[in-house]
Design a protein around this motif. Structure first.
Motif, PDB file in Angstrom:
ATOM      1  N   GLU A 110     -48.025 -16.046  -5.468  1.00  0.00           N
ATOM      2  CA  GLU A 110     -47.053 -15.033  -5.053  1.00  0.00           C
ATOM      3  C   GLU A 110     -46.251 -15.483  -3.832  1.00  0.00           C
ATOM      4  N   GLU A 111     -46.638 -16.614  -3.229  1.00  0.00           N
ATOM      5  CA  GLU A 111     -45.878 -17.186  -2.112  1.00  0.00           C
ATOM      6  C   GLU A 111     -44.712 -18.037  -2.603  1.00  0.00           C
ATOM      7  N   CYS A 112     -44.622 -18.265  -3.887  1.00  0.00           N
ATOM      8  CA  CYS A 112     -43.532 -19.054  -4.464  1.00  0.00           C
ATOM      9  C   CYS A 112     -42.191 -18.345  -4.216  1.00  0.00           C
ATOM     10  N   PRO A 113     -41.142 -19.090  -3.841  1.00  0.00           N
ATOM     11  CA  PRO A 113     -39.841 -18.445  -3.631  1.00  0.00           C
ATOM     12  C   PRO A 113     -39.340 -17.740  -4.895  1.00  0.00           C
ATOM     13  N   LYS A 114     -38.815 -16.541  -4.711  1.00  0.00           N
ATOM     14  CA  LYS A 114     -38.233 -15.801  -5.820  1.00  0.00           C
ATOM     15  C   LYS A 114     -37.103 -16.595  -6.461  1.00  0.00           C
ATOM     16  N   GLU A 115     -36.374 -17.364  -5.630  1.00  0.00           N
ATOM     17  CA  GLU A 115     -35.268 -18.178  -6.144  1.00  0.00           C
ATOM     18  C   GLU A 115     -35.755 -19.160  -7.214  1.00  0.00           C
ATOM     19  N   TYR A 116     -36.938 -19.730  -7.011  1.00  0.00           N
ATOM     20  CA  TYR A 116     -37.488 -20.669  -7.992  1.00  0.00           C
ATOM     21  C   TYR A 116     -37.782 -19.952  -9.310  1.00  0.00           C
ATOM     22  N   LEU A 117     -38.410 -18.804  -9.224  1.00  0.00           N
ATOM     23  CA  LEU A 117     -38.753 -18.058 -10.436  1.00  0.00           C
ATOM     24  C   LEU A 117     -37.496 -17.561 -11.150  1.00  0.00           C
ATOM     25  N   ASP A 118     -36.474 -17.193 -10.403  1.00  0.00           N
ATOM     26  CA  ASP A 118     -35.194 -16.819 -11.020  1.00  0.00           C
ATOM     27  C   ASP A 118     -34.588 -18.005 -11.770  1.00  0.00           C
ATOM     28  N   THR A 119     -34.752 -19.199 -11.206  1.00  0.00           N
ATOM     29  CA  THR A 119     -34.252 -20.405 -11.870  1.00  0.00           C
ATOM     30  C   THR A 119     -34.990 -20.640 -13.182  1.00  0.00           C
ATOM     31  N   LEU A 120     -36.310 -20.458 -13.175  1.00  0.00           N
ATOM     32  CA  LEU A 120     -37.077 -20.589 -14.420  1.00  0.00           C
ATOM     33  C   LEU A 120     -36.589 -19.587 -15.464  1.00  0.00           C
ATOM     34  N   THR A 121     -36.359 -18.362 -15.038  1.00  0.00           N
ATOM     35  CA  THR A 121     -35.891 -17.327 -15.963  1.00  0.00           C
ATOM     36  C   THR A 121     -34.568 -17.732 -16.610  1.00  0.00           C
ATOM     37  N   LYS A 122     -33.660 -18.278 -15.813  1.00  0.00           N
ATOM     38  CA  LYS A 122     -32.367 -18.720 -16.341  1.00  0.00           C
ATOM     39  C   LYS A 122     -32.521 -19.866 -17.341  1.00  0.00           C
ATOM     40  N   GLN A 123     -33.580 -20.655 -17.196  1.00  0.00           N
ATOM     41  CA  GLN A 123     -33.845 -21.757 -18.120  1.00  0.00           C
ATOM     42  C   GLN A 123     -34.650 -21.318 -19.340  1.00  0.00           C
ATOM     43  N   TYR A 124     -34.925 -20.023 -19.456  1.00  0.00           N
ATOM     44  CA  TYR A 124     -35.771 -19.490 -20.527  1.00  0.00           C
ATOM     45  C   TYR A 124     -37.160 -20.134 -20.485  1.00  0.00           C
ATOM     46  N   ILE A 125     -37.709 -20.221 -19.272  1.00  0.00           N
ATOM     47  CA  ILE A 125     -39.064 -20.710 -19.049  1.00  0.00           C
ATOM     48  C   ILE A 125     -39.931 -19.529 -18.610  1.00  0.00           C
ATOM     49  N   SER A 126     -41.032 -19.319 -19.310  1.00  0.00           N
ATOM     50  CA  SER A 126     -41.954 -18.251 -18.943  1.00  0.00           C
ATOM     51  C   SER A 126     -42.691 -18.605 -17.660  1.00  0.00           C
ATOM     52  N   TRP A 127     -43.114 -17.575 -16.907  1.00  0.00           N
ATOM     53  CA  TRP A 127     -43.848 -17.834 -15.669  1.00  0.00           C
ATOM     54  C   TRP A 127     -44.768 -16.677 -15.323  1.00  0.00           C
ATOM     55  N   ILE A 128     -45.762 -17.027 -14.498  1.00  0.00           N
ATOM     56  CA  ILE A 128     -46.677 -16.040 -13.922  1.00  0.00           C
ATOM     57  C   ILE A 128     -46.777 -16.343 -12.434  1.00  0.00           C
ATOM     58  N   ALA A 129     -46.624 -15.330 -11.587  1.00  0.00           N
ATOM     59  CA  ALA A 129     -46.857 -15.454 -10.150  1.00  0.00           C
ATOM     60  C   ALA A 129     -48.062 -14.584  -9.809  1.00  0.00           C
ATOM     61  N   VAL A 130     -49.137 -15.219  -9.301  1.00  0.00           N
ATOM     62  CA  VAL A 130     -50.365 -14.461  -9.073  1.00  0.00           C
ATOM     63  C   VAL A 130     -51.191 -15.133  -7.983  1.00  0.00           C
ATOM     64  N   GLY A 131     -51.632 -14.333  -7.021  1.00  0.00           N
ATOM     65  CA  GLY A 131     -52.488 -14.859  -5.969  1.00  0.00           C
ATOM     66  C   GLY A 131     -51.784 -14.964  -4.633  1.00  0.00           C
ATOM     67  N   LYS A 132     -52.458 -14.530  -3.578  1.00  0.00           N
ATOM     68  CA  LYS A 132     -51.923 -14.609  -2.223  1.00  0.00           C
ATOM     69  C   LYS A 132     -52.305 -15.959  -1.611  1.00  0.00           C
ATOM     70  N   GLY A 133     -51.338 -16.736  -1.202  1.00  0.00           N
ATOM     71  CA  GLY A 133     -51.615 -18.017  -0.570  1.00  0.00           C
ATOM     72  C   GLY A 133     -51.871 -19.136  -1.548  1.00  0.00           C
ATOM     73  N   SER A 134     -52.723 -18.889  -2.502  1.00  0.00           N
ATOM     74  CA  SER A 134     -52.998 -19.850  -3.568  1.00  0.00           C
ATOM     75  C   SER A 134     -53.039 -19.094  -4.886  1.00  0.00           C
ATOM     76  N   ILE A 135     -53.013 -19.834  -5.984  1.00  0.00           N
ATOM     77  CA  ILE A 135     -53.045 -19.199  -7.298  1.00  0.00           C
ATOM     78  C   ILE A 135     -54.425 -18.596  -7.541  1.00  0.00           C
ATOM     79  N   ASP A 136     -54.451 -17.369  -7.986  1.00  0.00           N
ATOM     80  CA  ASP A 136     -55.691 -16.716  -8.421  1.00  0.00           C
ATOM     81  C   ASP A 136     -55.908 -17.101  -9.885  1.00  0.00           C
ATOM     82  N   LEU A 137     -56.691 -18.159 -10.099  1.00  0.00           N
ATOM     83  CA  LEU A 137     -56.858 -18.674 -11.460  1.00  0.00           C
ATOM     84  C   LEU A 137     -57.504 -17.666 -12.397  1.00  0.00           C
TER      85      LEU A 137
END
Length: 222
Positions: A110-137
């Motif tokens: 969840e620390e990933c920049p929103k701009e990066y995830l917006d870029t993935l969305t524009k590329q039709y790439i699925s994504w999950i943002a989860v976990g504070k500080g690190s990914i909650d596997l």
């Protein structure tokens, strides 16, 4: 509920997993033939492995570093299986939204920049943002099962992401192939690597073993 997860790896006899070396020793398609036999619809790899084999050489640098700041996900393509990349802070740039015939899915914190995830969305790439500080596997695996419909998942390296799944108790099986060679170079990554020195050893139970030419394939459950 989460997927059934199998870690599938090929190493040298000393446990090293440098693909450039293993491919010099084992020149056939045994690794991928075995992977197909495991019947996992989706495959997951760590950031370093994805950077080496799939991502563009230059890193993504966000102009606006504001994090997404909450658990969320985007399904760009609904399908049976994905090739999944772990990329905690959103550093990998992608030339395509599909690889090896499967749509890409990126997991970040969840620390990933929103701009990066917006870029993935524009590329039709699925994504999950989860976990504070690190990914909650653990939570990421629950989302994969509940929202993306993934029932069986293969984790195929590198050593640090394999170890992270082991540490979190997320592996149901280990599928290990030993090709007939030795690396021996100091500091090379092993199939499971990077755990703290006080992490206890993990005992496995042998399910099956098979000889494939000069390569040994063994399956264990935990």
């Amino acid at each position: 509920m989460r997927p059934y997860i199998i870690c599938h790896m090929m190493s040298l006899l000393d446990g090293r997993i440098d693909c450039d070396v293993t491919e010099k020793i084992e020149t056939g398609d045994e690794y991928y033939e075995v992977l197909n036999q495991l019947d996992c619809s989706s495959t997951l790899m760590g950031r370093v492995t994805m950077e080496m084999h799939y991502a563009l050489p230059e890193a993504f640098v966000a102009e606006d570093k504001a994090p997404i700041g909450e658990e969320c996900f985007n399904i760009a393509i609904q399908t049976k299986g994905y090739i999944i990349a772990i990329d905690t802070m959103g550093k990998l740039k992608w030339p395509h939204n599909q690889f090896d015939g499967m749509p890409l899915l990126v997991i970040t914190s969840e620390e990933c920049p929103k701009e990066y995830l917006d870029t993935l969305t524009k590329q039709y790439i699925s994504w999950i943002a989860v976990g504070k500080g690190s990914i909650d596997l653990k939570r990421a695996m629950e989302i994969l099962r509940a929202e993306f419909g993934i029932e069986r998942l293969s984790v195929t390296g590198g050593g640090n992401i394999n170890a992270a799944f082991l540490k979190e108790g997320l592996l149901d099986e280990v599928s290990m192939m030993w090709c007939p060679g030795i690396d021996g170079r100091k500091g090379m990554t092993a199939a499971f690597d990077g755990l703290a020195n006080d992490f206890p050893p993990t005992k496995l139970k042998l399910m099956s073993a098979e000889k494939l030419g000069d390569t040994i394939w063994a399956r264990y459950n935990l």
